[in-house]
Structure formats: C-alpha cells, structure tokens
Design an enzyme around this catalytic site. Structure first.
Site, PDB file in Angstrom:
ATOM      1  N   LEU A  57      63.335 -16.134  36.976  1.00 25.58           N
ATOM      2  CA  LEU A  57      63.864 -15.763  35.661  1.00 25.58           C
ATOM      3  C   LEU A  57      62.671 -15.248  34.875  1.00 25.58           C
ATOM      4  O   LEU A  57      61.651 -15.921  34.761  1.00 25.58           O
ATOM      5  CB  LEU A  57      64.496 -17.004  34.994  1.00 25.58           C
ATOM      6  N   SER A  58      62.771 -14.039  34.335  1.00 27.00           N
ATOM      7  CA  SER A  58      61.633 -13.417  33.659  1.00 27.00           C
ATOM      8  C   SER A  58      61.187 -14.221  32.442  1.00 27.00           C
ATOM      9  O   SER A  58      61.954 -14.976  31.856  1.00 27.00           O
ATOM     10  CB  SER A  58      62.007 -12.007  33.180  1.00 27.00           C
ATOM     11  N   GLN A  59      59.947 -13.969  32.066  1.00 28.70           N
ATOM     12  CA  GLN A  59      59.379 -14.527  30.835  1.00 28.70           C
ATOM     13  C   GLN A  59      60.284 -14.167  29.658  1.00 28.70           C
ATOM     14  O   GLN A  59      60.741 -13.023  29.580  1.00 28.70           O
ATOM     15  CB  GLN A  59      58.121 -13.735  30.581  1.00 28.70           C
ATOM     16  N   PRO A  60      60.480 -15.065  28.707  1.00 33.20           N
ATOM     17  CA  PRO A  60      61.289 -14.735  27.523  1.00 33.20           C
ATOM     18  C   PRO A  60      60.816 -13.457  26.827  1.00 33.20           C
ATOM     19  O   PRO A  60      61.642 -12.663  26.377  1.00 33.20           O
ATOM     20  CB  PRO A  60      61.093 -15.949  26.610  1.00 33.20           C
ATOM     21  N   ARG A  95      68.116 -21.659  27.140  1.00 30.02           N
ATOM     22  CA  ARG A  95      67.517 -21.141  28.375  1.00 30.02           C
ATOM     23  C   ARG A  95      67.518 -22.205  29.483  1.00 30.02           C
ATOM     24  O   ARG A  95      67.608 -21.880  30.666  1.00 30.02           O
ATOM     25  CB  ARG A  95      66.088 -20.641  28.092  1.00 30.02           C
TER      26      ARG A  95
END
Ligand code: SAH
Length: 201
Positions: free
Chosen positions: A50-53, A24
């Site tokens: 970038l969205s949360q995992p 990531r």
C-alpha cells in the site's frame, strides 16, 4: 498524518479532509496496525504494498486537478485504499487487480465502510476496461516500463491520467492530459512503485 501531508506540500484540502476521515488501518493486516498512520508504504501480502499516504494524496490531487470526476479507472486495486479515497470524489470508480488473492478481499472491505461506488475486476490492467471507457481520470498504481497505450486511449478528452513510468528505482510519476488534438505529458516526481506485470494470477 494529515498535518504531515499538508507540510509535505499537498494543497487540495478536499483530499486532506477525506484522508483524515478514512481509516487507513482498515486496509492493513493486524501486524501493521500500529504503523497505519505513519508516512510509510506498507506490505499488503503477495509481495505488494500500500503506497505511502503522501503518494496516494499526490496522485489523487493530480488526477482530480481541482475537480470532481464522473468515471475513474484505477489499475492496481491492492488493498483498496486508493480506490476508497477516489470513491469520495467520483461518481463511479472502476478498479482492476491482477492478483486474485488481493482482488477478492476488497469488496467486503469497501462495503464495511459503506462505499458502494467502486466496481472491481480481477484482470490485467494493460487492457484497461474498454466497456466502461472513456474515463475522465485514470490512476495507475503499479509501474509499467512505458505508458500503456491501450489504457491511455481510454482517457476522455479533457481527462487526466497519473502513472509511474519506468523500472526499478528509476520511475517518474507522469501526468498525462488528453486535449482535443493531442496528449500532453508532464513529469512530476521520482517515485518507487511495485512493477506492473502482464497477465493474471
Ligand atoms: N492502489 C493500491 C496499491 C497497490 S500496489 C492500494 O491502495 O493499496 C500495486 C498493485 O498493482 C498490486 O496489488 C499489484 O498486484 C497490482 N498490479 C500489478 N500489475 C498489474 C496489472 N497488470 N493489472 C492490474 N493490477 C496490477
């Protein structure tokens, strides 16, 4: 990171395995390297994130529905991270980004990871990608005020679309299944995405 995702309820082990391997940090600026594996949304420039995992994992799990897919459309390429995750489960990923400065960085980034089944376009996702339709999966990673109809129509019969619908903090992650006769909609969770905006820049 993956242990936390499993605890948080991600069940598709294939998604967890892919996310365990995919770096990531490769998708983030130097300033955020130390937070790359925390469960946080992180800035990628141009006011986008970038969205949360967890959210990436959940959307992937939902669009896959336990299968592998042939053709998937993503709206909101951003850093390219979600495209990279999807690329491992699909023959071909098509991804659209409206901000040129973001769109232009992603090709080299994916190539650097040996990913060559993602086709990128700088454009407005509200139009979808008509020439490549129908898609057996569609993932929208910015929040439109309502379900974008032109995009929904590009879903194949039997296809699945995941989209955060709503404005501000009142957004609902929605799963749409296209059946032979109709679309079924199911609300999954409350989420917070950046807004989906008209036009390119
Ligand atoms: N999937 C991305 C998340 C990026 S955030 C990732 O993994 O990093 C959402 C992205 O959607 C932003 O980059 C934003 O510019 C983009 N976006 C917003 N409205 C759009 C539209 N109409 N068409 C295409 N992209 C759009």
């Amino acid at each position: 990171m993956v242990a936390r995702l499993r605890e948080a309820g991600i069940e598709d082990e294939r998604v967890l395995a892919v996310m365990a391997k995919l770096p990531r940090h490769w998708f983030l600026d130097e300033a955020f390297q130390d937070r790359a594996y925390s469960d946080d949304a992180l800035p990628i420039g141009f006011g986008q994130t970038l969205s949360q995992p967890y959210v990436v994992a959940r959307m992937t799990e939902l669009v896959l529905g336990g299968n592998s897919l042939e053709r998937v459309l993503e709206i909101g390429t951003g850093s390219g991270y979600q495209s990279a995750v999807l690329s491992r489960f699909c023959e071909q990923v098509y991804s659209i980004e409206r901000i040129a400065g973001l769109a232009s960085q992603v090709a080299a980034r994916l190539k650097g990871l040996g990913i060559n089944n993602v086709e990128l376009r700088h454009g407005d996702g509200f139009s979808g990608w008509e020439e490549m339709a129908p898609f057996d999966g569609i993932v929208v990673t910015a929040a439109p005020g309502g379900i974008p109809l032109r995009v929904k129509e590009q879903l194949a019969i039997g296809g699945r679309m995941v989209v955060p619908v709503g404005s501000g903090r009142a957004q609902t992650l929605t799963l749409i299944n296209r059946g032979f006769y109709r679309f079924d909609e199911q609300t999954i969770a409350n989420v917070t995405f950046v807004p989906m905006r008209d036009g390119v820049r």
